[in-house]
Scaffold this active site. Sequence first.
Site, PDB file in Angstrom:
ATOM      1  N   ASN A 295     -14.875  -3.911 -15.732  1.00 55.38           N
ATOM      2  CA  ASN A 295     -15.334  -2.794 -16.562  1.00 55.38           C
ATOM      3  C   ASN A 295     -15.685  -3.305 -17.952  1.00 55.38           C
ATOM      4  OD1 ASN A 295     -15.716  -0.546 -18.112  1.00 55.38           O
ATOM      5  ND2 ASN A 295     -13.733   0.378 -17.718  1.00 55.38           N
TER       6      ASN A 295
ATOM      7  N   CYS B 190     -15.491  -1.350 -21.966  1.00 54.96           N
ATOM      8  CA  CYS B 190     -14.358  -1.349 -22.899  1.00 54.96           C
ATOM      9  C   CYS B 190     -14.815  -1.857 -24.269  1.00 54.96           C
ATOM     10  CB  CYS B 190     -13.245  -2.274 -22.405  1.00 54.96           C
ATOM     11  SG  CYS B 190     -12.732  -2.025 -20.712  1.00 54.96           S
TER      12      CYS B 190
ATOM     13  N   GLY C 121     -20.672  13.267 -13.460  1.00 51.61           N
ATOM     14  CA  GLY C 121     -20.976  14.423 -12.614  1.00 51.61           C
ATOM     15  C   GLY C 121     -22.466  14.574 -12.398  1.00 51.61           C
TER      16      GLY C 121
ATOM     17  N   LYS D 190     -19.540  -4.145 -13.900  1.00 47.17           N
ATOM     18  CA  LYS D 190     -19.864  -2.707 -13.978  1.00 47.17           C
ATOM     19  C   LYS D 190     -20.530  -2.404 -15.318  1.00 47.17           C
ATOM     20  CE  LYS D 190     -18.090   1.914 -13.161  1.00 47.17           C
ATOM     21  NZ  LYS D 190     -16.927   2.709 -12.705  1.00 47.17           N
TER      22      LYS D 190
ATOM     23  N   ILE E 168     -24.025   3.550 -12.657  1.00 50.37           N
ATOM     24  CA  ILE E 168     -23.710   3.494 -14.076  1.00 50.37           C
ATOM     25  C   ILE E 168     -22.243   3.893 -14.315  1.00 50.37           C
ATOM     26  CG2 ILE E 168     -26.091   4.049 -14.753  1.00 50.37           C
ATOM     27  CD1 ILE E 168     -25.127   6.946 -15.336  1.00 50.37           C
TER      28      ILE E 168
ATOM     29  N   GLY F  66     -23.102   7.660 -10.008  1.00 55.25           N
ATOM     30  CA  GLY F  66     -23.435   8.557 -11.116  1.00 55.25           C
ATOM     31  C   GLY F  66     -23.850   9.906 -10.584  1.00 55.25           C
TER      32      GLY F  66
END
Length: 300
Positions: A125, A128, A215, A163, A189, A241
Amino acid sequence: MNMKVKIAGVEFKNPVMTASGTFGSGAEYSEFVDLNQLGAVVTKGVANVPWAGNATPRIAEVHSGMMNAIGLQNPGIDVFCERDIPFLQQFDTKVIVNVCGHAPEEYLAVVERLAEEPIDMMEINISCPNVNANFLAFGQDPKHVEELTAQIKKVAKQPVIMKLTPNVTDIAEIARAAEAGGADAVSLINTLTGMKIDINRRTFALANKTGGVSGPCVKPVAVRMVYQAAQAVKIPIIGMGGIQNAEDALEFIMAGATAVSIGTANFTNPYATIEVIDGIQKYMEKNQIEDIHELIGCVK
């Protein structure tokens, strides 16, 4: 009919995974979902030490989606290796561990610790904030993306998925940087940064002020970015996504994603992953498609 896909030599029984941070480490959903049916379980992000996460409130509803600023709360790698990995070993599914950190050495500590663990892949990830770069996310600077990817690849024993954050000017440039650093795949994404204000309290809806929007509302942006990344790199792409159903998942696959991850949909429909798998299968039967690879990137 073949729904199997391969990413960096790892074979998945179907292209449907969970999106990190929306499925815990699988145990939380195992009463609803037969984990054996999933292509992979992607765990919530894990760091070298426990993270408490952000102050509350840290979730808000928005039109056609949600906004979160959980702050990657997690129990740390020691608890994760003792508790979560053994749980996932019971199931016939691939295990992808999401890794987070505030600085390169924090990521590397987790990657090194995972080297001997029975997991299939790692997802890094890079949304961050980087404490060494004025808290700009690692994933927002192509130079940092390439450097961090290369550092991780040096010590990683399992294939590495980077990611990507969508909060950039040019997603293709970032995808190319990950590929140049040696990434085995990219996933995208992550959430789009947003803000909501509570007009009655005249303050921010989230204590963190900003949060990650996810969402159905983000799906058109996500499909566009997956398409752009697919045109820019040769490594496989995991698309996500706003996927709610098989139709959404198929858009990502046709745009160039080899696999897809279901995230926010799990919160409103814990059966979403299985429904997407079944829906893709029905689409293939109806359209007489023998192999999922006929659909991957079919829209040029």
